[in-house]
Design a protein around this motif. Structure first.
Motif, PDB file in Angstrom:
ATOM      1  N   ALA A  90      10.106  -2.111  -9.474  1.00 17.20           N
ATOM      2  CA  ALA A  90       9.096  -3.167  -9.348  1.00 17.20           C
ATOM      3  C   ALA A  90       9.250  -3.928  -8.037  1.00 17.20           C
ATOM      4  O   ALA A  90       8.278  -4.454  -7.487  1.00 17.20           O
ATOM      5  CB  ALA A  90       9.184  -4.116 -10.524  1.00 17.20           C
ATOM      6  N   LYS A  91      10.493  -3.990  -7.540  1.00 15.14           N
ATOM      7  CA  LYS A  91      10.775  -4.711  -6.295  1.00 15.14           C
ATOM      8  C   LYS A  91      10.974  -3.767  -5.114  1.00 15.14           C
ATOM      9  O   LYS A  91      11.295  -4.208  -4.011  1.00 15.14           O
ATOM     10  CB  LYS A  91      12.025  -5.581  -6.465  1.00 15.14           C
ATOM     11  N   ASN A  92      10.816  -2.456  -5.353  1.00 20.06           N
ATOM     12  CA  ASN A  92      11.058  -1.453  -4.294  1.00 20.06           C
ATOM     13  C   ASN A  92      12.417  -1.673  -3.634  1.00 20.06           C
ATOM     14  O   ASN A  92      12.550  -1.636  -2.403  1.00 20.06           O
ATOM     15  CB  ASN A  92       9.942  -1.480  -3.248  1.00 20.06           C
ATOM     16  N   THR A  93      13.415  -1.891  -4.454  1.00 22.64           N
ATOM     17  CA  THR A  93      14.754  -2.229  -3.978  1.00 22.64           C
ATOM     18  C   THR A  93      15.785  -1.275  -4.579  1.00 22.64           C
ATOM     19  O   THR A  93      15.686  -0.910  -5.745  1.00 22.64           O
ATOM     20  CB  THR A  93      15.112  -3.676  -4.356  1.00 22.64           C
ATOM     21  N   VAL A  94      16.740  -0.906  -3.732  1.00 23.14           N
ATOM     22  CA  VAL A  94      17.848  -0.077  -4.176  1.00 23.14           C
ATOM     23  C   VAL A  94      19.150  -0.829  -3.909  1.00 23.14           C
ATOM     24  O   VAL A  94      19.254  -1.568  -2.929  1.00 23.14           O
ATOM     25  CB  VAL A  94      17.846   1.296  -3.475  1.00 23.14           C
ATOM     26  N   TYR A  95      20.101  -0.657  -4.812  1.00 19.93           N
ATOM     27  CA  TYR A  95      21.395  -1.319  -4.709  1.00 19.93           C
ATOM     28  C   TYR A  95      22.503  -0.270  -4.676  1.00 19.93           C
ATOM     29  O   TYR A  95      22.352   0.827  -5.221  1.00 19.93           O
ATOM     30  CB  TYR A  95      21.623  -2.248  -5.902  1.00 19.93           C
ATOM     31  N   ILE A 121       8.805   7.423   1.527  1.00 22.52           N
ATOM     32  CA  ILE A 121       7.721   6.528   1.111  1.00 22.52           C
ATOM     33  C   ILE A 121       6.391   7.244   1.250  1.00 22.52           C
ATOM     34  O   ILE A 121       6.148   7.921   2.255  1.00 22.52           O
ATOM     35  CB  ILE A 121       7.772   5.241   1.958  1.00 22.52           C
ATOM     36  N   LYS A 122       5.565   7.088   0.247  1.00 23.56           N
ATOM     37  CA  LYS A 122       4.255   7.726   0.250  1.00 23.56           C
ATOM     38  C   LYS A 122       3.168   6.728   0.629  1.00 23.56           C
ATOM     39  O   LYS A 122       2.965   5.709  -0.051  1.00 23.56           O
ATOM     40  CB  LYS A 122       3.949   8.317  -1.126  1.00 23.56           C
ATOM     41  N   ILE A 123       2.514   7.044   1.772  1.00 20.00           N
ATOM     42  CA  ILE A 123       1.326   6.317   2.193  1.00 20.00           C
ATOM     43  C   ILE A 123       0.316   7.402   2.537  1.00 20.00           C
ATOM     44  O   ILE A 123       0.239   7.869   3.671  1.00 20.00           O
ATOM     45  CB  ILE A 123       1.589   5.434   3.430  1.00 20.00           C
ATOM     46  N   ARG A 124      -0.389   7.885   1.583  1.00 17.33           N
ATOM     47  CA  ARG A 124      -1.208   9.105   1.645  1.00 17.33           C
ATOM     48  C   ARG A 124      -0.299  10.335   1.794  1.00 17.33           C
ATOM     49  O   ARG A 124      -0.318  11.239   0.974  1.00 17.33           O
ATOM     50  CB  ARG A 124      -2.231   9.049   2.763  1.00 17.33           C
ATOM     51  N   GLY A 156       0.783  -1.228   0.000  1.00 19.41           N
ATOM     52  CA  GLY A 156       0.000   0.000   0.000  1.00 19.41           C
ATOM     53  C   GLY A 156       0.810   1.271   0.000  1.00 19.41           C
ATOM     54  O   GLY A 156       0.368   2.298   0.520  1.00 19.41           O
ATOM     55  N   PHE A 157       2.012   1.229  -0.572  1.00 22.60           N
ATOM     56  CA  PHE A 157       2.841   2.418  -0.585  1.00 22.60           C
ATOM     57  C   PHE A 157       3.551   2.550  -1.918  1.00 22.60           C
ATOM     58  O   PHE A 157       3.631   1.603  -2.702  1.00 22.60           O
ATOM     59  CB  PHE A 157       3.884   2.367   0.546  1.00 22.60           C
ATOM     60  N   SER A 158       4.080   3.729  -2.152  1.00 21.01           N
ATOM     61  CA  SER A 158       4.983   3.944  -3.283  1.00 21.01           C
ATOM     62  C   SER A 158       6.254   4.592  -2.745  1.00 21.01           C
ATOM     63  O   SER A 158       6.229   5.271  -1.718  1.00 21.01           O
ATOM     64  CB  SER A 158       4.344   4.824  -4.359  1.00 21.01           C
ATOM     65  N   VAL A 159       7.346   4.348  -3.440  1.00 24.58           N
ATOM     66  CA  VAL A 159       8.644   4.814  -2.970  1.00 24.58           C
ATOM     67  C   VAL A 159       9.130   5.954  -3.853  1.00 24.58           C
ATOM     68  O   VAL A 159       9.167   5.824  -5.074  1.00 24.58           O
ATOM     69  CB  VAL A 159       9.676   3.672  -2.960  1.00 24.58           C
ATOM     70  N   ASN A 160       9.509   7.037  -3.240  1.00 29.74           N
ATOM     71  CA  ASN A 160      10.028   8.186  -3.965  1.00 29.74           C
ATOM     72  C   ASN A 160      11.543   8.074  -4.034  1.00 29.74           C
ATOM     73  O   ASN A 160      12.089   7.297  -4.783  1.00 29.74           O
ATOM     74  CB  ASN A 160       9.576   9.472  -3.287  1.00 29.74           C
ATOM     75  N   VAL A 161      12.250   8.812  -3.218  1.00 26.31           N
ATOM     76  CA  VAL A 161      13.714   8.767  -3.220  1.00 26.31           C
ATOM     77  C   VAL A 161      14.208   7.588  -2.382  1.00 26.31           C
ATOM     78  O   VAL A 161      13.661   7.309  -1.316  1.00 26.31           O
ATOM     79  CB  VAL A 161      14.295  10.080  -2.650  1.00 26.31           C
TER      80      VAL A 161
END
Length: 118
Positions: free
Chosen positions: A74-79, A99-102, A28-33
Motif C-alpha cells: 500500500a505504501k510501495n515500500t520495502v524493508y 516498476i510498471k508504467i505501461r 501512476g505506477f505499480s511495483v513488481n519486484v
C-alpha cells in the motif's frame, strides 16, 4: 517521475541490528519486484534479498536466517531487517525495483552505507 528513497543505514557493532527502508515515490505506477543489493569496496554488487508483490521472497545464502525482507504494498515500500550483523555485511546497500508504467522499468535507489565495526 518515480524515485526510490532509502533510509536506515548507519554504524553498528557486530551482532547488532539495523532496519533499512526504501519507498517508491511518484504516481501512476505499480511495483513488481523490490530487492536489496549491496556492494562492498572492491567487490561486485550482489543480490541480498528480493520480494515480489505476491509475497514470495528470496535470500542470498550469506544472509539467510539473519535478514528479513518485507513489503508494504500500500505504501510501495520495502524493508530489510538485518540482525546478527557481521563485519562482512559492511557495504553500500541499494534498493532496486521493477516498476510498471505501461512497460516495465528498473529503478535503483541512491544507496545507503551500512558499516559493521567494533
Amino acid at each position: 517521475q518515480v524515485q526510490l528513497v532509502e533510509s536506515g543505514g548507519g554504524l553498528v557493532q557486530p551482532g547488532g541490528s539495523l532496519r533499512l527502508s526504501c519507498a517508491a515515490s511518484g504516481s501512476g505506477f505499480s511495483v513488481n519486484v523490490m530487492s536489496w543489493y549491496r556492494q562492498a569496496p572492491g567487490k561486485q554488487r550482489e543480490l541480498v534479498a528480493s520480494a515480489t508483490s505476491g509475497g514470495s521472497t528470496n535470500y542470498a545464502d550469506s544472509v539467510k536466517g539473519r535478514f528479513t525482507i518485507s513489503r508494504d504494498n500500500a505504501k510501495n515500500t520495502v524493508y530489510l531487517q538485518m540482525n546478527s550483523l557481521k563485519l562482512e555485511d559492511t557495504a553500500v546497500y541499494y534498493c532496486y525495483a521493477v516498476i510498471k508504467i505501461r512497460n516495465h522499468y528498473a529503478y535503483w535507489g541512491q544507496g545507503t552505507q551500512v558499516t559493521v565495526s567494533s
